[in-house]
Design a protein around this motif. Structure first.
Motif, PDB file in Angstrom:
ATOM      1  N   ARG A 262       0.836  -1.216   0.000  1.00 25.47           N
ATOM      2  CA  ARG A 262       0.000   0.000   0.000  1.00 25.47           C
ATOM      3  C   ARG A 262       0.868   1.262   0.000  1.00 25.47           C
ATOM      4  O   ARG A 262       0.637   2.199  -0.769  1.00 25.47           O
ATOM      5  CB  ARG A 262      -0.896  -0.007   1.252  1.00 25.47           C
ATOM      6  CG  ARG A 262      -1.682   1.272   1.459  1.00 25.47           C
ATOM      7  CD  ARG A 262      -2.524   1.231   2.731  1.00 25.47           C
ATOM      8  NE  ARG A 262      -1.762   1.335   3.964  1.00 25.47           N
ATOM      9  CZ  ARG A 262      -1.366   2.485   4.509  1.00 25.47           C
ATOM     10  NH1 ARG A 262      -1.653   3.633   3.925  1.00 25.47           N
ATOM     11  NH2 ARG A 262      -0.692   2.498   5.651  1.00 25.47           N
ATOM     12  N   LEU A 263       1.907   1.253   0.842  1.00 28.94           N
ATOM     13  CA  LEU A 263       2.728   2.463   0.998  1.00 28.94           C
ATOM     14  C   LEU A 263       3.507   2.783  -0.274  1.00 28.94           C
ATOM     15  O   LEU A 263       3.565   3.931  -0.719  1.00 28.94           O
ATOM     16  CB  LEU A 263       3.724   2.263   2.153  1.00 28.94           C
ATOM     17  CG  LEU A 263       3.095   2.095   3.540  1.00 28.94           C
ATOM     18  CD1 LEU A 263       4.140   1.600   4.536  1.00 28.94           C
ATOM     19  CD2 LEU A 263       2.505   3.399   4.016  1.00 28.94           C
TER      20      LEU A 263
ATOM     21  N   LEU B  98       2.040   4.585  -3.184  1.00 27.70           N
ATOM     22  CA  LEU B  98       1.857   6.036  -3.064  1.00 27.70           C
ATOM     23  C   LEU B  98       3.018   6.807  -3.683  1.00 27.70           C
ATOM     24  O   LEU B  98       2.976   8.035  -3.781  1.00 27.70           O
ATOM     25  CB  LEU B  98       1.766   6.425  -1.575  1.00 27.70           C
ATOM     26  CG  LEU B  98       0.641   5.781  -0.754  1.00 27.70           C
ATOM     27  CD1 LEU B  98       0.854   6.040   0.739  1.00 27.70           C
ATOM     28  CD2 LEU B  98      -0.699   6.346  -1.205  1.00 27.70           C
TER      29      LEU B  98
ATOM     30  N   GLN C 140      10.740  12.226  -3.180  1.00 29.48           N
ATOM     31  CA  GLN C 140       9.725  11.925  -2.167  1.00 29.48           C
ATOM     32  C   GLN C 140      10.329  11.259  -0.933  1.00 29.48           C
ATOM     33  O   GLN C 140      11.306  10.502  -1.035  1.00 29.48           O
ATOM     34  CB  GLN C 140       8.681  10.974  -2.752  1.00 29.48           C
ATOM     35  CG  GLN C 140       7.800  11.600  -3.811  1.00 29.48           C
ATOM     36  CD  GLN C 140       6.883  10.563  -4.425  1.00 29.48           C
ATOM     37  OE1 GLN C 140       7.348   9.574  -4.978  1.00 29.48           O
ATOM     38  NE2 GLN C 140       5.590  10.795  -4.334  1.00 29.48           N
TER      39      GLN C 140
ATOM     40  N   LEU D 161       8.797   8.978   2.272  1.00 26.90           N
ATOM     41  CA  LEU D 161       7.651   8.310   2.899  1.00 26.90           C
ATOM     42  C   LEU D 161       8.017   7.935   4.325  1.00 26.90           C
ATOM     43  O   LEU D 161       9.053   7.286   4.536  1.00 26.90           O
ATOM     44  CB  LEU D 161       7.315   7.025   2.137  1.00 26.90           C
ATOM     45  CG  LEU D 161       6.351   6.102   2.886  1.00 26.90           C
ATOM     46  CD1 LEU D 161       4.919   6.391   2.497  1.00 26.90           C
ATOM     47  CD2 LEU D 161       6.674   4.655   2.658  1.00 26.90           C
TER      48      LEU D 161
ATOM     49  N   MET E  97       0.774  13.842   1.260  1.00 30.52           N
ATOM     50  CA  MET E  97      -0.269  12.909   1.701  1.00 30.52           C
ATOM     51  C   MET E  97      -0.078  12.664   3.196  1.00 30.52           C
ATOM     52  O   MET E  97       1.063  12.496   3.648  1.00 30.52           O
ATOM     53  CB  MET E  97      -0.107  11.597   0.915  1.00 30.52           C
ATOM     54  CG  MET E  97      -1.153  10.557   1.182  1.00 30.52           C
ATOM     55  SD  MET E  97      -0.604   9.477   2.520  1.00 30.52           S
ATOM     56  CE  MET E  97      -1.923   8.311   2.576  1.00 30.52           C
TER      57      MET E  97
ATOM     58  N   GLN F  19      -1.999  10.555   6.524  1.00 27.59           N
ATOM     59  CA  GLN F  19      -3.109   9.718   6.987  1.00 27.59           C
ATOM     60  C   GLN F  19      -2.770   9.135   8.362  1.00 27.59           C
ATOM     61  O   GLN F  19      -1.672   8.598   8.556  1.00 27.59           O
ATOM     62  CB  GLN F  19      -3.313   8.548   6.013  1.00 27.59           C
ATOM     63  CG  GLN F  19      -4.450   7.635   6.430  1.00 27.59           C
ATOM     64  CD  GLN F  19      -4.406   6.274   5.738  1.00 27.59           C
ATOM     65  OE1 GLN F  19      -3.335   5.668   5.613  1.00 27.59           O
ATOM     66  NE2 GLN F  19      -5.537   5.800   5.294  1.00 27.59           N
TER      67      GLN F  19
ATOM     68  N   THR G 128       0.918   7.513   8.235  1.00 30.19           N
ATOM     69  CA  THR G 128       1.522   7.390   6.913  1.00 30.19           C
ATOM     70  C   THR G 128       1.618   8.794   6.331  1.00 30.19           C
ATOM     71  O   THR G 128       0.610   9.497   6.252  1.00 30.19           O
ATOM     72  CB  THR G 128       0.618   6.561   5.956  1.00 30.19           C
ATOM     73  OG1 THR G 128       0.442   5.256   6.507  1.00 30.19           O
ATOM     74  CG2 THR G 128       1.244   6.453   4.570  1.00 30.19           C
TER      75      THR G 128
ATOM     76  N   VAL H 171       3.505  11.124   3.063  1.00 28.31           N
ATOM     77  CA  VAL H 171       4.402  11.277   1.908  1.00 28.31           C
ATOM     78  C   VAL H 171       4.741  12.761   1.823  1.00 28.31           C
ATOM     79  O   VAL H 171       3.841  13.606   1.771  1.00 28.31           O
ATOM     80  CB  VAL H 171       3.744  10.795   0.610  1.00 28.31           C
ATOM     81  CG1 VAL H 171       4.699  10.996  -0.566  1.00 28.31           C
ATOM     82  CG2 VAL H 171       3.348   9.317   0.716  1.00 28.31           C
TER      83      VAL H 171
END
Ligand SMILES: C[S@@+](CC[C@H](N)C(=O)[O-])C[C@H]1O[C@@H](n2cnc3c(N)ncnc32)[C@H](O)[C@@H]1O
Length: 262
Positions: free
Chosen positions: A50-51, A54, A159, A161, A206, A208, A258, A260
């Motif tokens: 999932r990660l 992104l 990026q 994460l 992002m 969450q 989470t 980004v």
């Protein structure tokens, strides 16, 4: 600096036995076959899937995994996206184990591991397109230095994460997987984390926070007593540590972030 709970002196012996039993003929192992013990974070391989979806990663990407552990996330990124991935970890025993596992995969030309601190990353400025860090920040008090060091090695426009546990309404019961005692645990709140990231020069793309619903990730299938990673780590209090984390997520004391950043 040391992280006592990630010092696993006999891990190489235990791992050698496990790898031999998984593949007695020395056949190469897949990311999926290894996922029971080399993905050391909430949600395991499915969280990494999932990660990383992104992120903008492809075969041209140069990726850094900070606190790479036994190397599952790094190998997943290399095998799925074809990227070149460097893992760095403070624990020499984990780095040795990550390299042993790598030798039993076909990913050795794209994934490498080295010992080093997240607070003193030994890479030139602008080295990486993407930096990931999964369940590591909880051990690091100096978040300003941590995030500034990562900001320095990620290319402008690249990026970062981060997937970490944050404090919400209280502190967890110890032991937790990243620390047996409160002294080596440095949780920040959601606001504190965001502030530290922005002060280091990151912009949020992002964000969450998963609350009690994230506790479901710790449920074992019926009849299974402990996650397979427990046997590899050989840490006597690991079962209790995982149960404490699951309970602390379920009752809202901590949550899973989470983010980004760019
Ligand atoms: C919970 S494990 C996560 C491993 C990996 N990221 C994963 O998700 O599978 C945390 C890792 O962070 C490493 N670590 C903790 N503090 C560190 C630091 N200051 N610098 C580098 N690695 C660190 C530990 O040695 C351990 O391997």
């Amino acid at each position: 600096m040391s992280v006592a709970d990630y010092h696993a002196p006999q891990i190489a012996e235990r791992l050698a036995d496990t790898l031999a039993s998984m593949s007695p003929d020395g056949a190469m192992l897949s990311v999926q076959e290894l996922a029971g013990f080399d993905q050391f974070h909430t949600g395991g391989l499915s969280a990494t899937v999932r990660l990383t979806a992104l992120l903008s990663v492809d075969a041209e990407s140069n990726v850094l995994d900070v606190g790479s552990g036994l190397g599952g996330p790094a190998r997943y990124i290399a095998s799925t996206y074809g990227a070149r991935v460097t893992g760095i970890d403070l624990s020499p025993s984990f780095v040795e184990a990550a390299i042993m596992i790598n030798d039993r995969t076909s990913l050795g030309d794209r994934v490498s591991f080295q010992t080093g601190s997240a607070l003193a990353l030994p890479f030139p400025r602008d080295s990486f397109d993407v930096v990931i860090m999964q369940h590591v920040a909880m051990n690091i008090a100096d978040r300003a230095a941590l995030y500034a060091g990562i900001r320095n090695v990620v290319k402008s426009g690249g990026q970062f994460l981060t997937y970490d546990i944050i404090e919400r309404t209280g502190t967890p019961a110890y032991p937790v997987p990243w620390s047996s005692t409160p002294e080596a645990s440095f949780l920040l709140t959601e606001d504190g984390t965001r502030q530290a990231l922005e002060q280091a020069g990151f912009a949020v793309d992002m964000w969450q926070v998963q609350g009690p619903e994230a506790a479901a990730a710790f449920q074992l299938p019926p009849g299974v007593q402990a996650p397979p990673i427990a046997a590899i780590l050989g840490r006597p209090n690991f079962g209790q540590a995982v149960a404490n984390l699951a309970a602390s997520i379920a009752d809202g004391r901590v949550a899973v972030l989470t983010a980004v950043l760019r």
